[in-house]
Enzyme design. Structure first.
Site, PDB file in Angstrom:
ATOM      1  N   GLY A 357       0.941  -1.263  -0.229  1.00 42.33           N
ATOM      2  CA  GLY A 357       0.003  -0.208  -0.200  1.00 42.33           C
ATOM      3  C   GLY A 357       0.857   1.305  -0.152  1.00 42.33           C
ATOM      4  N   PRO A 358       0.222   2.144  -0.283  1.00 42.74           N
ATOM      5  CA  PRO A 358       0.853   3.669  -0.151  1.00 42.74           C
ATOM      6  C   PRO A 358       1.586   3.840   1.099  1.00 42.74           C
ATOM      7  CG  PRO A 358      -1.107   3.816  -0.967  1.00 42.74           C
ATOM      8  CD  PRO A 358      -1.232   2.732  -0.354  1.00 42.74           C
ATOM      9  N   GLY A 360       2.420   5.729   4.596  1.00 36.73           N
ATOM     10  CA  GLY A 360       1.739   6.109   5.579  1.00 36.73           C
ATOM     11  C   GLY A 360       0.242   5.623   5.940  1.00 36.73           C
ATOM     12  N   GLY A 362      -0.233   2.843   7.445  1.00 34.41           N
ATOM     13  CA  GLY A 362      -0.286   1.785   8.642  1.00 34.41           C
ATOM     14  C   GLY A 362       0.222   0.377   8.194  1.00 34.41           C
ATOM     15  N   LYS A 363       1.016   0.068   7.346  1.00 40.97           N
ATOM     16  CA  LYS A 363       1.634  -1.314   7.110  1.00 40.97           C
ATOM     17  C   LYS A 363       2.338  -1.718   8.259  1.00 40.97           C
ATOM     18  CE  LYS A 363       3.706  -0.266   3.363  1.00 40.97           C
ATOM     19  NZ  LYS A 363       3.183   1.313   3.102  1.00 40.97           N
ATOM     20  N   SER A 680      -2.529   3.137 -18.685  1.00 40.15           N
ATOM     21  CA  SER A 680      -3.790   3.480 -18.319  1.00 40.15           C
ATOM     22  C   SER A 680      -4.503   4.782 -18.955  1.00 40.15           C
ATOM     23  CB  SER A 680      -4.214   3.743 -16.745  1.00 40.15           C
ATOM     24  OG  SER A 680      -3.149   4.527 -16.326  1.00 40.15           O
ATOM     25  N   LYS A 723      -7.172   5.020  -7.973  1.00 33.84           N
ATOM     26  CA  LYS A 723      -7.898   6.309  -8.946  1.00 33.84           C
ATOM     27  C   LYS A 723      -9.073   6.794  -8.680  1.00 33.84           C
ATOM     28  CE  LYS A 723      -5.022   3.960 -12.677  1.00 33.84           C
ATOM     29  NZ  LYS A 723      -5.165   3.145 -13.960  1.00 33.84           N
TER      30      LYS A 723
END
Length: 801
Positions: A357-358, A360, A362-363, A680, A723
């Protein structure tokens, strides 16, 4: 037997124990028995000879006639020396052989009637006798070489004599042999026969000596290296103690004790015991010794059998995860599923979970919460920028500065053999001439192989099967396929503004207040203020910048409380700019009028979704296609494919057939400093080109994503969640997406699904119909989109013509 001239005399007698005196020989010995001392005194005082005869049994203290041999030696006492303790040292010289006739008295000393045997007169030496003498010399010389305490001087006294009787007596006196053998020599009165007997005995003694030396040699060879080393080590210990360099023995005993207590596999214990033995042989302070010590310390610090008891309670884990994190329902559900399975099958080997995931979102913190929920120790390993295989597998211990790899170091840090190991930033591994660390991780992250993971430093297998591996990444694109195949991907999407609001209220603001020493009553933020912070001062998928901005508010409040003396600061949406300054981001303002040649595309980045405008301008020219905006190869190819599609459909689109010869087309993506690439933007470029060529305006509340082919098919894309969230933030109402991505709508946040209309398409014709209102000639009816959005607006949406 040859006749001898004999004469008898009575003289003092002395019984010898374990020795024999020969004629013409000087001999000194100690005398202890009272009767013997008196006999010597009598001999000395009376100036008469003494008869020395051997006892048959050495144990008899007071010998009688039957206890003595018949043949002895008549001697003169040359010297008598009294020693302390009633002992007497005497020197006697043998005169001749004598035969004991009878004992005349036994007290106070022995007295015997002795028949003196005169020596045989020397005869002419024959060749046989000469050969015998020479053989005797040779044997005696060899005996002197082999026997201890024999000096070569003894041989010199003998070489001048040619008398076989004297030679036999001399050698018998000086050779160590049994008393019975010496007595046999003494009793042999024939000189040549005496020498022959001596030769036989001497040969036997030589055989015994050689055998003895051979046995000694074998014993010396059998003295193993460790025994010799033992003596050397004992000496070394004494030297070290003298120098004050510590006691190495206690160190070795301590290592051995630790090995016994560690409950490690037998193979490992044997290896470490071998290393301790090697350390024992090393000189103090050697480089090799320090390498072995470091190795033993590392191995013994590893938790071979130490484990934490896992807390397999799904409900308790759910409470911990809910308390630590808001949202992230899919991730929490997966962790709880893992726990539920663990409850039913405790021996299940840990799967490898990859949180993608991006930044920040919470990974890392959710991995820490997992460790707390599972009651496992946490070991965190950051892999960002690691480009050396030895960082994973360790260095060979022979290198200077060698140490184990990060995996073993993480377990050593955790202190148990079943920790949760967090491998952070696995997508940012590098590789160079020192090896590929991603390939080294293949063994670590494979449940079938990692039970015998071999670190180069340890050189023994370590069981990683009990370890729960959790990895994090921003994107899976840079993770090698074989490594990705070993992990279960769980995607953490961007947070919606509503989720950010709840996270800020529940977690971020209380943490920042505590960090800045503020009480809840000293800084009050309204929901409106937090929403304003989220929309006006942050533009991110996660909440890191949001937390920093809340920290900035805490600092402003602390400054006011300290310097201005106010008791509390209340922040609302209206006074936020006084504290944080002018808004950094403004909501995307959709154009008031519909524009020609401008289309809203949607792009995915590793930090979330972005709205990507495409601008196309058409001017008279010679048919050139200009592409600007820092584009990658994929997007350039998309533009060429779009142009080819338009040329093939020019008649149906109402475009002049020779437009590619008379018009120049310029495609531009704003923000030229930002590199752009990816599959895309195809339908967005196509729509913008058709809009510019036909002068048809594009609907302003529309955004689109999808790739185009030469035949006008719309291909699926990735990153739909990010997106669509970007579209919602930008005020878009309708999103056009490929038909094949319709299944991905299930994973989109409910808030987003309720707020947007989704239009799945298969052909570019449908896109143009929806965006430009161009019903192509091949279509008899306008295109109708069937959409099933979630929430209150569920139903069918038709794009108006």
């Amino acid at each position: 037997m040859t006749e001898h001239e004999c004469k008898t005399a009575v003289m003092p007698a002395l019984a010898l124990r374990g020795m024999t005196v020969f004629p013409n020989m000087l001999l000194h010995f100690d005398v202890g028995r009272d009767t013997s001392v008196r006999a010597l005194d009598q001999s000395m005082s009376g100036g008469q000879p003494i008869f020395l005869v051997a006892q048959k049994d050495m144990a008899v203290e007071e010998p009688g006639e039957e206890d003595l041999y018949r043949i002895g030696t008549v001697c003169t006492v040359r010297q008598l020396l009294r020693l302390p303790g009633d002992n007497v040292r005497v020197m006697v010289e043998g005169v001749s052989r004598g035969r004991l006739v009878k004992l005349t008295q036994t007290a106070p000393y022995l007295s015997a009637e002795v028949e003196e045997i005169t020596a045989e007169t020397p005869v002419r030496t024959s060749a046989r006798t000469e050969a015998l003498i020479r053989q005797t010399y040779e044997l005696f010389e060899r005996y002197i070489e082999l026997a201890p305490k024999m000096t070569p001087d003894i041989l010199l006294n003998l070489l001048s004599s040619q008398d076989p009787g004297y030679i036999a007596d001399y050698i018998a006196q000086n050779v160590i042999m049994r008393a019975g053998d010496k007595q046999a020599i003494l009793e042999e009165l024939r000189p040549v026969r005496r020498l022959e007997r001596l030769v036989q005995m001497l040969r036997r003694e030589l055989d015994v000596l050689e055998m003895e030396l051979e046995l000694q040699s074998k014993v010396r060879e059998g003295l193993t290296r460790s025994q010799r080393d033992y003596f050397l080590r004992e000496q070394m210990k004494v030297i070290q103690q003298e120098l004050g360099e510590g006691d190495g023995d206690s160190e070795l005993a301590e290592y051995r004790e630790k090995i016994e207590k560690a409950k490690m596999p037998q193979e490992v214990a044997d290896k470490l015991k071998k290393e301790v033995s090697r350390l024992e042989k090393q000189p103090f302070g050697s480089a090799e010794a320090s390498v072995i010590r470091n190795y033993l310390d590392v191995c013994l610090e590893l938790p071979w059998s130490k484990k934490t008891k896992e807390k397999v309670d799904v409900e308790a884990a759910r409470k911990i995860l809910d308390a630590d994190h808001f949202g992230l329902e899919k991730v929490k559900e997966r962790i709880l599923e893992f726990l539920a399975v663990k409850q039913l099958a405790p021996d299940l080997k840990g799967q490898i979970i990859c949180l993608v995931g991006p930044p920040g979102v919470g990974k890392t913190s959710i991995a820490m919460s997992m460790a707390r929920a599972l009651h496992r120790k946490l070991g965190r390993i950051s892999l960002g920028g690691v480009h050396d295989e030895a960082e994973i597998r360790g260095h060979r211990k022979t290198y200077i500065g060698a140490m184990p790899g990060r995996i073993i170091a993480g377990i050593r840090q955790a202190g148990v053999s079943n920790p949760l190991l967090l491998l952070d930033e696995i997508d940012k591994l590098g590789d160079d001439h020192r090896g590929d660390p991603a390939s080294a991780l293949l063994e670590v992250l494979d449940g079938e192989q990692n039970s015998t993971f071999r670190d180069h430093y340890l050189e023994v297998p370590y069981d990683l099967s009990e370890v729960l591996f959790v990895t994090t990444a921003n994107t899976t694109d840079t993770i090698p396929r074989p490594l990705l195949d070993r992990m279960e991907i769980i995607e953490l999407s961007s947070y919606t503004d509503e989720e950010k609001l709840q996270i800020a209220k529940r977690h971020l603001l209380p943490r920042q207040l505590h960090r800045h020493g503020l009480k809840k009553s000293q800084l009050k933020l309204t929901d409106g203020a937090i929403r304003e912070v989220i929309t006006g001062y942050t533009k991110e998928s996660g909440v890191r910048i949001l937390e920093r901005t809340l920290g900035a508010l805490c600092r402003k409040a602390a400054m006011r409380i300290v310097s201005e003396g106010v008791k509390s600061v209340t922040v609302t949406g209206d006074n936020l700019e006084e504290l944080l300054g002018v808004r950094r981001y403004h909501p995307e303002q959709l154009p008031l009028t519909e524009q020609v040649g401008v289309v809203n595309g949607l792009a995915w980045t590793s930090v979330g979704g972005e709205l990507l405008e495409v601008e196309v301008n058409v001017v008279p020219g010679s048919g050139k296609l200009e592409l600007t905006g820092n584009l990658g190869d994929v997007m350039k190819e998309s533009a060429h494919a779009a142009l080819s599609y338009i040329r093939s459909r020019a008649d149906r689109l109402g475009i002049a057939a020779d437009f590619y010869q008379t018009k120049d087309i310029h495609v531009h993506f704003p923000e030229g400093a930002v590199p752009k690439d990816g599959p895309s933007a195809g339908i967005a470029i196509t729509t913008a080109m058709v809009s510019a060529l036909t002068d048809q305006p594009v609907r302003r509340e529309l955004a689109m994503t999808g790739e185009v082919t030469l035949r006008g098919r719309v291909l699926p894309i990735g990153g739909l969640k990010e997106k669509t969230m970007a579209a919602l933030r930008s005020g878009i109402k309708t999103v056009i997406l490929p038909k094949d991505n319709e299944k991905d709508l299930e994973e989109i946040d409910q808030t987003v699904r309720a707020a947007l209309h989704f239009l799945p398409v298969e052909q570019v014709d449908q896109v143009l119909d929806a965006a430009l209102g161009m019903a192509l000639q091949s279509q008899e009816e306008p295109f109708e989109a069937h959409i099933q959005p979630a929430g209150p607006s569920a139903g069918r949406v038709t794009i108006p013509q």
